[in-house]
Design a protein around this motif. Structure first.
Motif, PDB file in Angstrom:
ATOM      1  N   VAL A 538       1.171  -1.192   0.589  1.00  0.00           N
ATOM      2  CA  VAL A 538       0.348   0.034   0.165  1.00  0.00           C
ATOM      3  C   VAL A 538       0.695   1.200   0.315  1.00  0.00           C
ATOM      4  O   VAL A 538      -0.034   1.832   0.026  1.00  0.00           O
ATOM      5  CB  VAL A 538      -0.480  -0.331   0.985  1.00  0.00           C
ATOM      6  CG1 VAL A 538      -2.228  -1.244   1.347  1.00  0.00           C
ATOM      7  CG2 VAL A 538      -0.440  -0.322   2.687  1.00  0.00           C
ATOM      8  N   GLY A 559      -4.457  -3.038   2.895  1.00  0.00           N
ATOM      9  CA  GLY A 559      -4.942  -1.169   3.614  1.00  0.00           C
ATOM     10  C   GLY A 559      -6.735  -1.790   4.271  1.00  0.00           C
ATOM     11  O   GLY A 559      -7.223  -0.502   5.642  1.00  0.00           O
ATOM     12  N   ARG A 564      -7.019   2.401   5.340  1.00  0.00           N
ATOM     13  CA  ARG A 564      -6.935   2.802   4.564  1.00  0.00           C
ATOM     14  C   ARG A 564      -8.447   2.602   3.149  1.00  0.00           C
ATOM     15  O   ARG A 564      -7.548   1.980   2.878  1.00  0.00           O
ATOM     16  CB  ARG A 564      -5.470   2.961   3.875  1.00  0.00           C
ATOM     17  CG  ARG A 564      -4.201   3.302   4.781  1.00  0.00           C
ATOM     18  CD  ARG A 564      -2.872   3.390   4.091  1.00  0.00           C
ATOM     19  NE  ARG A 564      -1.369   3.171   4.803  1.00  0.00           N
ATOM     20  CZ  ARG A 564      -1.056   4.042   4.186  1.00  0.00           C
ATOM     21  NH1 ARG A 564       0.014   3.326   3.590  1.00  0.00           N
ATOM     22  NH2 ARG A 564       0.575   3.947   5.177  1.00  0.00           N
ATOM     23  N   CYS A 568      -7.926   1.020  -0.317  1.00  0.00           N
ATOM     24  CA  CYS A 568      -8.955   0.257  -0.194  1.00  0.00           C
ATOM     25  C   CYS A 568     -10.037  -0.424  -1.296  1.00  0.00           C
ATOM     26  O   CYS A 568     -10.561  -1.318  -2.214  1.00  0.00           O
ATOM     27  CB  CYS A 568      -9.294  -0.365   1.056  1.00  0.00           C
ATOM     28  SG  CYS A 568      -7.954  -1.073   1.974  1.00  0.00           S
TER      29      CYS A 568
END
Length: 1246
Positions: A538, A559, A564, A568
């Protein structure tokens, strides 16, 4: 490797033969000896501290194992000089040797013999020494070192170094061998504290890792030296000394004290023994190197200040815009272990205490209480502070009795005190201090929230953890790591989740975490960065587009763990996988990101989840929100705990009820809502009943009764349950009585079903009857053999099965009429037929049922019955009906009933059946029937043979012969039939209509068209104009369907015949003008009507005269006055016609003009040929005039064009199309806007 200092041969008084040795253990002194009879002692920074004069040149020196004493020998006498490192004084000891001493050693047991072999002498086995020889290509042994558990590293003159073991099972084996130097190797050295080995030769030093000797750790290149002599390491591995053949000595820094401090993204770390560097790799600021006066033991960094120090003293530096300047130094009341700084204050920990003081502004003798404070305070002197940290607002420290204390600097007050069960070893707060990782004396790890004193265990925590770091990147706030030999990553939001682990390079310490990248401090003082494995997929957008599906899934997983969600979402769009979207939705829910979760579930079309989450969006109670989400995720125990801790604890009860967790629901109801117990008991009882636990179900049904009027429906459900459970438990009388008293039909059915399963037939049947379930009641009465009750219920019974059972019983009793009626009610027609034939002697009724039901078995029974009565025709009929064709055939053959059989069998027979019939008639010389059935069986030649043997005038036989040829598609049969029709075989030509039908059957449409014209002509000549019209019309339609060009003669003849037919329609409707115009067209082609010339001309004269067409009337009247026609005129019209001729009136209006549909040229309305464009114009089937482009329709049945308005007018009095004679409805007529189909029809093939 960084060079710390260099001592030249002039400084050392050497001319190439340099002897040196590091102080053991501490490594604070470096002793050197050259050719000038002086031993010099230098400190770690290259400063001369002591000189020892010798009577002769030094031949050897060595430190004792603790580094307290240095022993030196010389070549002039046997005196050993000892120098004490603690008192810095020298003393002498007489060794008693007379000869020159050349070797000095405090303790060792191994000898090199002749520089070729290694001699190992075991004190425990003195009689068996071991001598090891090596390959000649290695050269001579120049150096060797013992290390580890009996391993020896040996250096050879040709640049090789070899590792051997002294373990007996490995003696004689080389564990490792490498050629480190091309020309020569002069010395090797080992540092066990660093776990490193070094060799020198040529003009470089190469350093290896002892754990993996194949790995080259570092190379030191000395370009200013032509040859190297010896190397030596301090015991702590920090300094490496290298001497050259010229007598120079170079000292390198190989390991630094791991000192570093962070403030936000800035790092202060030791880059040399007397240098601290401040740098910010995140903001890309220029590193600042700060020279310091002492080798520090602690470092602290604040937003504007740097603190370094050792023992009880610290130096403070100001880092301003103008540069770095030394601010002041300060002494503390004890040896400082660590120091922390914020913008204004420093906090130093020493001897179990922490002193908090201002960095600037403090002056000697000041009494301001806010300038300094020592912790713990006097009332807490029994506490010993073991760790501390400082944030912009708080001083936080942990104590040996488990306390974690928060001191609020602005208010200068203690604001929070937390007590853990055991002592605190270390604390690691986040940047704001609102969350603290702490490690206790049991080496367990926790996260502490001072807002609510919540303490959470850290999952998978390693008891050997050395430290922890919080993420400094704002979007990942809440992520932290702990580290040992590996980095373990976790997340706090608001529970601690284990995310993953990453490998930590040996000898490195993490000091900063930002955006998934760890800044590491190495032993050499350098900083390096490492991306955590949990962030590997990521971090870095530049390679997102190059990821494969598996890598994207890995990135998605990371993620979600890191929350995050924006990244995603992109990953899920690329994967386009429903499982990935669901995982993302669950991850968002766990993070309480409700809006994002709604977005995810809306995208995948999960309406139920979106609706449920929308109801949670405005919940302000965090526990209530978390409880609902935990419930959605299936974590019901957690959901219950959260609900109970929320402002709506009843949600826990509602959840357990919805999940059918009745035991838990009852427990919760007792505490939260006792009034709900009856309702939960009822629902629990229903589940217990379903699972078969009838005893407990009965108990809960009884507990569920409230006896409240408002709960009548609820109580009825409970009473019904009690009734069922009572029967189940054997209390049949109670259960039946309760069921009988209740108004519910369903309850009676349920209880009766239970009783039926228990074989309590009478009670079960009674309840079924009481409930109105008569079929079931009758069925159970039958089981109980209670036929009287069955008979009473039959009028209500609809089940055929019950009627059949009753019928069988009555048949057995000989009551056949009642049995037949019961079978009839059951619609068992075969049995009805059987009873009527065998017992009631009523064949008419049996035949009636067979015909109505088409029963095969019934037909067989009737057939047998009629056979017994010798009624073979009826027997054959019913045998065929029962599909017994063979029996029917044999019966027909035996009793000369084959024609009957053939009529009966109809179209349902097989080719074999037809062949059998044909053979029978062939034997009977019945050529027509024989041919007919050969045709049906597909034997066309045999069929043709019989048809041609029939009477030539037998039209039926000829029609079938034509059909045979059409089916056979055989040229020989076709020629045979044509010859027959043309009279070639019997000199009797047959009617042309047969030839026409033959051509049609053969699909030879052109020949059929020619024949049709001939037939039509014959019909015309015979005066059968309607027949001629129909022949031409049908042929016209067939040719049009086959897309074959219509012969012009056919089209013209059809037009003239149709005009003649239209005359009658117009005259009948009183439209004499249209009738007259059509008669004029017919009269102009009068030769085509030879049988009715005079009548047609007479009609023309009369109609034209009526319509005012006086000139046309006169013309055709004059034609009638010709001698050949005059005597044939009807007497009632003769005088009138003669009058028209004698007194001619030639006045006549011009025929109205209408536009040509092709070119628009105005032509008379009955003209069918345009003089301008030369096109033949289609005619209207209703009026006979040419069609109009703007007023066009077509017959829905025959598709012949017509004038739309005229067709509508015709349908007011007529029902059929004049052309096809089919019935046409006015509403089916449609006006045609595109006339091209009728103006330019496809010509077809010639």
């Amino acid at each position: 490797m960084k060079r710390v200092f260099t001592l030249t041969n002039k400084t050392l008084g050497s001319q190439g033969n340099l002897i040196y040795s590091w102080q053991k253990t501490l490594g604070n002194y470096l002793a050197t000896a050259g050719n000038d009879n002086v031993v010099r002692l230098y400190d770690r920074h290259g400063e001369l501290k002591e000189e020892i004069n010798l009577p002769g040149q030094c031949t050897g020196m060595a430190w004792d194992k603790d580094g307290d004493s240095l022993a030196v020998i010389n070549d002039k006498n046997g005196v050993v000089t000892l120098w004490d490192a603690n008192t810095t004084r020298a003393s002498q000891i007489d060794s008693g040797f007379r000869d020159t001493m050349t070797f000095l050693l405090w303790a060792k047991v191994s000898v090199v013999i002749g520089k070729k072999t290694l001699f190992l002498y075991n004190l425990n086995d003195p009689d068996n020494p071991i001598e090891l020889a090596f390959q000649p290509r290695y050269g001579t042994i120049v150096s060797y070192r013992w290390y580890g558990d009996g391993y020896i590293m040996i250096g050879f003159s040709n640049g090789f170094f070899v590792v051997i073991s002294t373990h007996m099972k490995e003696i004689g084996q080389e564990l490792f061998q490498a050629r480190n130097h091309k020309d020569n190797l002069t010395c090797i050295g080992i540092s066990t504290s660093l776990n490193k080995a070094a060799s020198c030769g040529d003009n470089c030093v190469k350093i290896h890792d002892l754990s993996d000797l194949k790995e080259m750790f570092a190379i030191i290149q000395l370009d200013d030296e032509r040859g190297l002599d010896k190397i030596g390491w301090t015991d702590d591995g920090q300094l490496l000394a290298v001497s050259s053949n010229r007598g120079n000595l170079h000292v390198y820094l190989t390991k630094l004290p791991m000192l570093a401090s962070c403030n936000q993204t800035r790092i202060a770390h030791l880059t040399s023994l007397l240098e601290v560097t401040v740098e910010d790799n995140i903001q890309q600021d220029q590193p600042a190197a700060i020279p310091i006066d002492v080798e520090p033991s602690f470092v602290g960094l604040g937003p504007y200040h740097l603190a370094v120090g050792m023992n009880n003293r610290a130096w403070f530096y100001l880092m301003g815009d103008a540069g770095i300047e030394k601010l002041k130094d300060r002494e503390y009341l004890g040896t400082v272990q660590s120091i922390c700084l914020n913008a204004d204050y420093a906090a130093a920990r020493f001897e179990g205490k922490v002193q908090l003081h201002m960095i600037e502004g403090e002056t000697q003798g000041t009494t301001d209480e806010r300038e300094t404070k020592i912790f713990p305070e006097r009332d807490q002197d029994d506490n010993r502070i073991t760790c501390h940290a400082i944030t912009p607002e708080f001083l936080i420290y942990g104590t040996d009795n488990g306390g974690i204390n928060y001191f609020y600097i602005e208010d200068w007050n203690m604001v929070n005190e937390f007590r853990h069960i055991v002592g605190i070893k270390n604390i690691f707060p986040d940047s704001s201090g609102t969350r603290v990782i702490f490690i206790d004396n049991k080496s367990d790890g926790f996260v502490y929230n001072p807002v609510n004193d919540q303490v959470l265990d850290i999952p998978n925590f390693q008891s050997t953890a050395k430290g922890a770091l919080w993420e400094n990147w704002a979007p990942d706030r809440g992520v932290f790591i702990t580290y040992v030999e590996k980095i373990y990553q976790r997340e706090y939001r608001p529970v601690v989740e284990y995310v993953g682990e990453s490998k930590l390079p040996y000898g490195n310490i993490p000091i900063l975490m930002y955006g998934g990248e760890i800044t590491l401090q190495s032993q050499s003082g350098r900083l390096a960065t490492q991306t955590l494995d949990t962030h590997s997929a990521v971090v870095g957008e530049d390679h997102e587009d190059n990821l494969g599906p598996d890598q994207i899934r890995s990135a998605l997983k990371q993620g979600i763990l890191l929350k995050r969600f924006k990244d995603c979402w992109t990953f899920c769009q690329k994967l386009n996988d429903i499982v990935a979207w669901i995982d993302l939705g669950k991850g968002a829910l766990k993070a309480l990101e409700v809006d994002f979760a709604i977005r995810v579930y809306r995208d995948i079309g999960d309406v139920g989840m979106v609706t449920s989450l929308h109801q949670l969006r405005n919940l302000e109670d965090r526990n209530l929100l978390s409880g609902n989400i935990a419930m959605f995720l299936g974590e019901f125990n957690l959901a219950q705990d959260l609900f109970l801790a929320s402002g709506k604890p009843l949600a826990a009860l509602e959840m357990r009820r919805d999940l059918l967790h009745w035991d838990s629901a009852l427990q919760l109801a007792k505490a939260l809502a006792p009034e709900q117990i009856p309702y939960i008991s009822r629902e629990y009882a229903q589940q217990l009943e379903f699972t078969g636990d009838y005893m407990n179900a009965l108990s809960h049904y009884e507990k569920g009764i409230t006896r409240e009027e408002k709960d009548r429906e609820h109580d009825e459900v409970c009473v019904a349950g009690i009734a069922r459970m009572s029967i189940r438990m054997g209390d049949i009388r109670r259960g039946v009585n309760m069921a009988m008293k209740m108004p519910s039909r369903m309850l009676k059915k349920e209880c009766a079903g239970i009783l039926e399963s228990m074989k309590q037939w009478t009670e079960a049947a009674t309840l079924y009857e009481q409930g109105g379930y008569y079929d079931k009641a009758a069925s159970v009465y039958i089981r109980a053999k209670n036929w009287n009750k069955v008979g009473d219920l039959l009028s209500h019974v609809t089940s055929p099965k019950i009627h059949i059972q009753y019928a069988k019983a009555k048949e057995a009793d000989g009551r056949f009429k009642e049995a037949a009626e019961a079978y009839k009610n059951a619609k068992d027609w075969d049995q009805v037929i059987r009873i009527n034939l065998d017992y009631l002697q009523n064949p008419e009724e049996a035949v009636k049922y067979v015909r109505e039901t088409q029963s095969i078995e019934g037909a067989k029974m009737v057939a047998k019955f009629f056979q017994k009565l010798n009624d073979y025709s009826s027997a054959i009929q019913f045998l065929v009906m029962s599909k017994c064709n063979d029996e029917a055939f044999q019966l027909a053959q035996a009793h000369n009933q084959m024609e009957t059989y053939a009529d009966i069998i109809g179209a349902d027979a097989t080719p074999e059946d037809y062949q059998s019939i044909a053979l029978h008639f062939e034997n009977e010389k019945n050529h027509f029937l024989s041919g007919k059935f050969f045709l049906l069986s597909g034997q066309y030649k045999r069929a043709m043979k019989h048809f041609l043997r029939c009477n030539g005038e037998d039209s039926q036989a000829i029609e079938l012969a034509i059909e045979t040829v059409g089916r056979a598609n055989d040229d020989s049969l076709t020629r045979q039939l044509i010859d027959f029709l043309m009279g070639e075989t019997d000199n009797m030509p047959k009617d042309a209509k047969y030839l026409f039908r033959l051509y049609m059957a053969l699909k030879q449409y052109r020949e059929a068209a020619r024949t049709a014209i001939i037939i039509a002509r014959e019909e015309q000549n015979a005066g059968n104009y309607r027949n001629a019209h129909d022949v031409l019309f049908s042929m016209f339609q067939e040719l049009k369907q086959q897309k074959i060009k219509i012969p012009s003669e056919m089209a013209t003849n059809l037009m003239i015949l149709h005009s003649y037919i239209l005359v009658k329609i117009h005259v009948k409707r009183g439209d004499h003008l249209k009738g007259g115009r059509m008669l004029i067209r017919v009269a102009n082609n009068i030769s085509k009507f030879p049988s009715h010339i005079v009548p047609i001309l007479t009609s023309t004269v009369i109609e034209c005269h009526r319509a005012g067409l006086k000139n046309s009337s006169f013309s055709y009247a004059a034609m009638l006055m010709r001698p050949e026609y005059r005597n044939q005129i009807d007497l009632k019209y003769k005088k009138k016609i003669e009058m028209i001729v004698r007194k001619p009136d030639k006045t006549e209006e011009e025929e109205p003009l209408t536009p040509c549909p092709y070119c628009g040229f105005q032509i008379p309305e009955t003209d069918l040929l345009c003089p301008d464009c030369k096109n033949s114009i289609p005619y209207c089937t209703v009026t006979g005039r040419h069609i109009l482009k703007d007023d066009l329709t077509a017959c829905p049945k025959c598709d012949f064009p017509a004038i739309f308005s005229e067709f509508l007018r015709l349908l007011e009095t007529e029902e059929t199309c004049p052309m096809c004679s089919e019935k046409v409805l006015k509403e089916n007529l449609e006006k045609i806007t595109d006339p091209s189909k009728y103006l330019n029809p496809e010509e077809g093939t010639e």
